[in-house]
Design a protein around this motif. Structure first.
Motif, short mmCIF file in Angstrom:
data_model
loop_
_atom_site.label_atom_id
_atom_site.label_comp_id
_atom_site.label_asym_id
_atom_site.label_seq_id
_atom_site.Cartn_x
_atom_site.Cartn_y
_atom_site.Cartn_z
N ASP A 40 0.78 -1.40 0.11
CA ASP A 40 -0.01 0.12 -0.06
C ASP A 40 0.98 1.18 0.08
O ASP A 40 1.02 1.93 1.10
N PRO A 41 1.49 1.61 -1.25
CA PRO A 41 2.47 2.55 -1.15
C PRO A 41 1.52 4.09 -0.79
O PRO A 41 0.65 3.96 -1.52
N PRO A 42 2.10 4.98 -0.37
CA PRO A 42 1.50 6.31 -0.48
C PRO A 42 1.43 6.95 -1.80
O PRO A 42 2.01 6.78 -2.83
N ASP A 43 0.63 7.78 -1.98
CA ASP A 43 0.39 8.59 -3.25
C ASP A 43 1.05 9.80 -3.49
O ASP A 43 0.95 10.71 -4.26
N PHE A 44 2.07 9.82 -2.47
CA PHE A 44 2.97 11.27 -2.71
C PHE A 44 4.38 10.67 -2.36
O PHE A 44 4.58 9.59 -1.61
N THR A 45 5.46 11.33 -2.45
CA THR A 45 6.74 11.40 -2.23
C THR A 45 7.00 11.81 -0.77
O THR A 45 6.51 12.86 -0.15
N ARG A 46 7.37 10.99 0.23
CA ARG A 46 7.71 11.26 1.68
C ARG A 46 9.21 11.64 1.59
O ARG A 46 9.93 10.94 1.02
N VAL A 47 9.53 12.69 2.32
CA VAL A 47 10.91 13.25 2.57
C VAL A 47 11.27 13.32 4.00
O VAL A 47 10.58 13.65 4.87
N GLY A 48 12.56 12.94 4.44
CA GLY A 48 13.11 13.01 5.73
C GLY A 48 14.30 13.62 5.59
O GLY A 48 15.02 13.40 4.68
N PHE A 49 14.60 14.28 6.91
CA PHE A 49 16.07 15.12 6.88
C PHE A 49 16.69 14.68 8.08
O PHE A 49 16.25 14.25 9.11
N VAL A 50 18.22 14.37 7.79
CA VAL A 50 19.21 14.12 8.77
C VAL A 50 20.39 15.07 8.93
O VAL A 50 20.98 15.50 7.93
N VAL A 51 20.48 15.41 10.04
CA VAL A 51 21.38 16.68 10.15
C VAL A 51 22.10 16.20 11.42
O VAL A 51 21.52 16.58 12.62
N SER A 52 23.33 15.79 11.36
CA SER A 52 23.97 15.32 12.53
C SER A 52 24.56 16.51 13.37
O SER A 52 24.75 17.71 12.88
N LYS A 53 25.05 16.20 14.40
CA LYS A 53 25.75 17.44 15.37
C LYS A 53 26.98 17.83 14.94
O LYS A 53 27.62 18.89 15.19
N LYS A 54 27.74 17.12 13.75
CA LYS A 54 28.94 17.72 13.05
C LYS A 54 28.59 18.90 12.36
O LYS A 54 29.34 19.61 11.95
N VAL A 55 27.17 19.06 11.93
CA VAL A 55 26.79 20.50 11.22
C VAL A 55 26.85 21.53 12.19
O VAL A 55 27.28 22.65 11.67
N GLY A 56 26.70 21.57 13.71
CA GLY A 56 26.74 22.69 14.43
C GLY A 56 26.02 22.41 15.51
O GLY A 56 25.16 21.25 15.82
N ASN A 57 25.60 23.45 16.37
CA ASN A 57 24.89 23.16 17.47
C ASN A 57 23.33 23.37 17.20
O ASN A 57 23.29 23.50 15.75
N ALA A 58 22.37 23.03 18.08
CA ALA A 58 21.04 22.88 17.79
C ALA A 58 20.39 23.99 17.01
O ALA A 58 19.51 23.72 16.09
N VAL A 59 20.90 25.24 17.25
CA VAL A 59 20.34 26.30 16.43
C VAL A 59 20.71 26.16 15.08
O VAL A 59 19.73 26.23 14.14
N THR A 60 22.12 25.98 14.72
CA THR A 60 22.35 26.03 13.59
C THR A 60 21.86 24.74 12.56
O THR A 60 21.22 24.65 11.58
N ARG A 61 21.69 23.50 13.26
CA ARG A 61 21.17 22.35 12.83
C ARG A 61 19.60 22.72 12.48
O ARG A 61 19.15 22.11 11.19
N ASN A 62 18.93 23.24 13.38
CA ASN A 62 17.57 23.45 12.64
C ASN A 62 17.31 24.47 11.79
O ASN A 62 16.42 24.32 11.01
N ARG A 63 18.13 25.39 11.83
CA ARG A 63 18.28 26.32 10.59
C ARG A 63 18.61 25.59 9.29
O ARG A 63 17.74 26.00 8.33
N VAL A 64 19.38 24.85 9.28
CA VAL A 64 19.80 23.88 8.22
C VAL A 64 18.52 23.16 7.48
O VAL A 64 18.12 22.77 6.51
N LYS A 65 17.88 22.57 8.80
CA LYS A 65 16.99 21.56 8.58
C LYS A 65 15.52 22.52 7.91
O LYS A 65 14.96 22.14 7.17
N ARG A 66 15.38 23.61 8.53
CA ARG A 66 14.29 24.29 8.03
C ARG A 66 14.47 24.68 6.68
O ARG A 66 13.45 24.74 5.70
N ARG A 67 15.88 25.15 6.18
CA ARG A 67 16.12 25.59 4.85
C ARG A 67 15.68 24.13 3.74
O ARG A 67 15.17 24.46 2.73
N LEU A 68 16.40 23.24 4.12
CA LEU A 68 16.22 21.94 3.29
C LEU A 68 14.75 21.60 3.11
O LEU A 68 14.33 21.16 1.80
#
Length: 116
Positions: A40-68
């Motif tokens: 029963d596949p979904p009728d749309f594409t599902r997207v997930g995001f992975v932003v590790s701690k190597k990217v930066g602190n929590a504020v930076t990671r969340n900013r990158v995730k919001r942009r993506l």
């Protein structure tokens, strides 16, 4: 912006997409694409995001995730799939190139998934 049903949420979905999906990388992001072949596949594409701690602190990671998330909402999927977008540390250091890198990796990953 991506609505809730269009997001990957379960760890098993993330793992299956990263392990079995087609991959395309750029200096700021890596995109994994896996066709959904469940009963029963979904009728749309599902997207997930992975932003590790190597990217930066929590504020930076969340900013990158919001942009993506914002950029991925505008991209076209040729067929219904699960997509995992993994941010690399350069995504925080060079935010001006994230959009172009995501579009490039997205297109190449979908081309590879279509060929399989």
């Amino acid at each position: 912006m991506l609505p809730g049903p269009r997001r990957l949420k379960r760890p098993s979905d993330f793992g299956a997409t990263v392990r079995r999906g087609s991959r395309a990388a750029t200096p700021t992001v890596v995109v994994h694409v896996r066709r959904t072949i469940d009963q029963d596949p979904p009728d749309f594409t599902r997207v997930g995001f992975v932003v590790s701690k190597k990217v930066g602190n929590a504020v930076t990671r969340n900013r990158v995730k919001r942009r993506l998330r914002h950029f991925a909402g505008d991209l076209d999927a040729q067929f219904n799939t699960d997509v995992v977008v993994r941010a690399l540390p350069a995504a925080a250091l060079e935010p001006q190139r994230v959009r172009d890198d995501l579009e490039d990796a997205w297109a190449r990953a979908f081309a590879r998934a279509a060929a399989c």
